[in-house]
Design a protein around this motif. Structure first.
Motif, PDB file in Angstrom:
ATOM      1  N   ARG A  27      14.954  -7.274  -2.746  1.00  0.00           N
ATOM      2  CA  ARG A  27      14.231  -6.186  -3.407  1.00  0.00           C
ATOM      3  C   ARG A  27      14.998  -4.886  -3.240  1.00  0.00           C
ATOM      4  O   ARG A  27      15.663  -4.655  -2.223  1.00  0.00           O
ATOM      5  CB  ARG A  27      12.820  -6.054  -2.823  1.00  0.00           C
ATOM      6  CG  ARG A  27      12.761  -5.687  -1.339  1.00  0.00           C
ATOM      7  CD  ARG A  27      11.347  -5.830  -0.792  1.00  0.00           C
ATOM      8  NE  ARG A  27      10.896  -7.215  -0.861  1.00  0.00           N
ATOM      9  CZ  ARG A  27       9.648  -7.585  -1.201  1.00  0.00           C
ATOM     10  NH1 ARG A  27       8.736  -6.659  -1.461  1.00  0.00           N
ATOM     11  NH2 ARG A  27       9.303  -8.842  -1.229  1.00  0.00           N
ATOM     12  N   GLY A  28      14.921  -4.039  -4.259  1.00  0.00           N
ATOM     13  CA  GLY A  28      15.603  -2.758  -4.184  1.00  0.00           C
ATOM     14  C   GLY A  28      15.770  -2.147  -5.562  1.00  0.00           C
ATOM     15  O   GLY A  28      15.257  -2.662  -6.565  1.00  0.00           O
ATOM     16  N   TRP A  29      16.501  -1.043  -5.610  1.00  0.00           N
ATOM     17  CA  TRP A  29      16.712  -0.312  -6.861  1.00  0.00           C
ATOM     18  C   TRP A  29      17.879  -0.905  -7.625  1.00  0.00           C
ATOM     19  O   TRP A  29      18.957  -1.094  -7.077  1.00  0.00           O
ATOM     20  CB  TRP A  29      16.969   1.162  -6.557  1.00  0.00           C
ATOM     21  CG  TRP A  29      15.790   1.819  -5.910  1.00  0.00           C
ATOM     22  CD1 TRP A  29      15.557   1.966  -4.568  1.00  0.00           C
ATOM     23  CD2 TRP A  29      14.662   2.387  -6.579  1.00  0.00           C
ATOM     24  NE1 TRP A  29      14.357   2.593  -4.371  1.00  0.00           N
ATOM     25  CE2 TRP A  29      13.780   2.863  -5.578  1.00  0.00           C
ATOM     26  CE3 TRP A  29      14.314   2.541  -7.928  1.00  0.00           C
ATOM     27  CZ2 TRP A  29      12.576   3.484  -5.894  1.00  0.00           C
ATOM     28  CZ3 TRP A  29      13.114   3.152  -8.234  1.00  0.00           C
ATOM     29  CH2 TRP A  29      12.258   3.624  -7.228  1.00  0.00           C
ATOM     30  N   VAL A  30      17.652  -1.202  -8.879  1.00  0.00           N
ATOM     31  CA  VAL A  30      18.684  -1.815  -9.710  1.00  0.00           C
ATOM     32  C   VAL A  30      19.648  -0.748 -10.220  1.00  0.00           C
ATOM     33  O   VAL A  30      19.239   0.297 -10.724  1.00  0.00           O
ATOM     34  CB  VAL A  30      18.063  -2.564 -10.905  1.00  0.00           C
ATOM     35  CG1 VAL A  30      19.156  -3.134 -11.810  1.00  0.00           C
ATOM     36  CG2 VAL A  30      17.152  -3.683 -10.413  1.00  0.00           C
ATOM     37  N   GLU A  31      20.923  -1.009 -10.082  1.00  0.00           N
ATOM     38  CA  GLU A  31      21.955  -0.103 -10.575  1.00  0.00           C
ATOM     39  C   GLU A  31      23.094  -0.921 -11.152  1.00  0.00           C
ATOM     40  O   GLU A  31      23.086  -2.150 -11.086  1.00  0.00           O
ATOM     41  CB  GLU A  31      22.452   0.804  -9.436  1.00  0.00           C
ATOM     42  CG  GLU A  31      22.927   0.038  -8.217  1.00  0.00           C
ATOM     43  CD  GLU A  31      23.180   0.936  -7.008  1.00  0.00           C
ATOM     44  OE1 GLU A  31      24.236   0.743  -6.372  1.00  0.00           O
ATOM     45  OE2 GLU A  31      22.342   1.802  -6.729  1.00  0.00           O
ATOM     46  N   GLY A  32      24.094  -0.254 -11.714  1.00  0.00           N
ATOM     47  CA  GLY A  32      25.263  -0.951 -12.243  1.00  0.00           C
ATOM     48  C   GLY A  32      25.531  -0.607 -13.690  1.00  0.00           C
ATOM     49  O   GLY A  32      24.608  -0.455 -14.484  1.00  0.00           O
ATOM     50  N   ASN A  33      26.810  -0.496 -14.014  1.00  0.00           N
ATOM     51  CA  ASN A  33      27.217  -0.191 -15.386  1.00  0.00           C
ATOM     52  C   ASN A  33      27.527  -1.451 -16.191  1.00  0.00           C
ATOM     53  O   ASN A  33      27.447  -1.457 -17.415  1.00  0.00           O
ATOM     54  CB  ASN A  33      28.456   0.715 -15.368  1.00  0.00           C
ATOM     55  CG  ASN A  33      28.162   2.065 -14.746  1.00  0.00           C
ATOM     56  OD1 ASN A  33      27.102   2.625 -14.983  1.00  0.00           O
ATOM     57  ND2 ASN A  33      29.093   2.582 -13.959  1.00  0.00           N
TER      58      ASN A  33
END
Length: 265
Positions: A233-239
């Motif tokens: 679980r956590g904050w989704v990031e990425g380009n």
């Protein structure tokens, strides 16, 4: 307390919520989370999905949870106009001037956060450092997942690591993802738990070198996660491919071979 009804039963009377927690055997939540008292007051406003304002002007952020679509109305049902006690290990305000705390109503001994999690009206954030309290909050969420309450009634609430586009669509949001770790690779100061064959497009978990001692202290060797099913679980990031940066051990849960998952078929 108001008795209005709404979807998800977010306005159930407080005594019924407490009773259901006790009947389900979660009274143990009370003991682990009894941190030092940081004062009390009466709730005069529900500021947002996890913040309240007291009659002395303090703004309180409920620690240990991330909100869902039903968190704010559920919070209003539980706390509007009520006297509360605050407990935490630190009363230092955050950068927005909010005091983080576990919130207790009257003499219930059960944090409101646990009530929200047990109803499926919040997601455990894994930010509570105390192991016993963190485990109790996660247990409340797990029970709601098993019973498909609130947020967990939605089959898409838990994302499938094999569907990176679904995860990437939630960039900037707090998500729960399940899947099998196909490989564990280290590049510089970062360790990658890869869930896809294509490292640039597949879902991955990143863990920095400074976080490794916490995993080692918990008896978890990152390489041992290869070919294991986990929930993260956590904050989704990425380009390109979606990423969740893990900074706390509690963000990662090992799933047993026979443990039911929340992933869609």
């Amino acid at each position: 307390m108001r008795n209005a009804t709404s979807p998800g039963n977010v306005t159930r009377p407080l005594h019924l919520i407490i009773a259901s927690l006790l009947v389900a055997g979660r009274a143990a939540v009370a003991a682990p989370c009894q941190f030092e008292s940081q004062g009390d007051g009466r709730v005069v406003a529900i500021v947002d999905a996890r913040s309240i304002r007291l009659d002395d002007g303090r703004e309180i952020r409920l620690t240990g949870i991330e909100p869902t679509a039903t968190t704010k109305p559920a919070l209003a049902s539980l706390l509007a106009g009520r006297d509360v006690t605050l407990r935490s290990t630190d009363d230092t305000p955050d950068r927005y001037g909010r005091q983080g705390a576990l919130v207790f109503v009257g003499e219930t001994g059960i944090p409101v956060q646990a009530m929200l999690l047990a109803q499926g009206d919040a997601i455990a954030s894994a930010e509570i450092a105390d192991k016993d309290c963190a485990a109790a909050l996660m247990s409340s969420e797990a029970e709601a997942r098993r019973q498909k309450k609130g947020n967990w009634a939605d089959l898409s609430a838990i994302k499938n690591a094999e569907s990176p586009d679904d995860i990437l669509a939630g960039i900037g949001r707090f998500m729960v993802v399940e899947g099998k770790v196909l490989s564990v690779r280290q590049a510089g100061a970062m360790t990658y738990l890869n869930f896809g064959r294509n490292w640039t497009r597949g879902f991955a978990v990143t863990i920095s070198k400074r976080t490794l001692p916490a995993f080692e202290g918990a008896g978890i060797a990152l390489k041992s996660l290869e070919n294991r099913r986990i929930r993260v679980r956590g904050w989704v990031e990425g380009n390109t491919g979606p990423r969740i940066d893990v900074r706390l051990v509690g963000q990662v849960e090992l799933l047993g071979a026979n443990e039911p998952t929340g992933v869609r078929p």
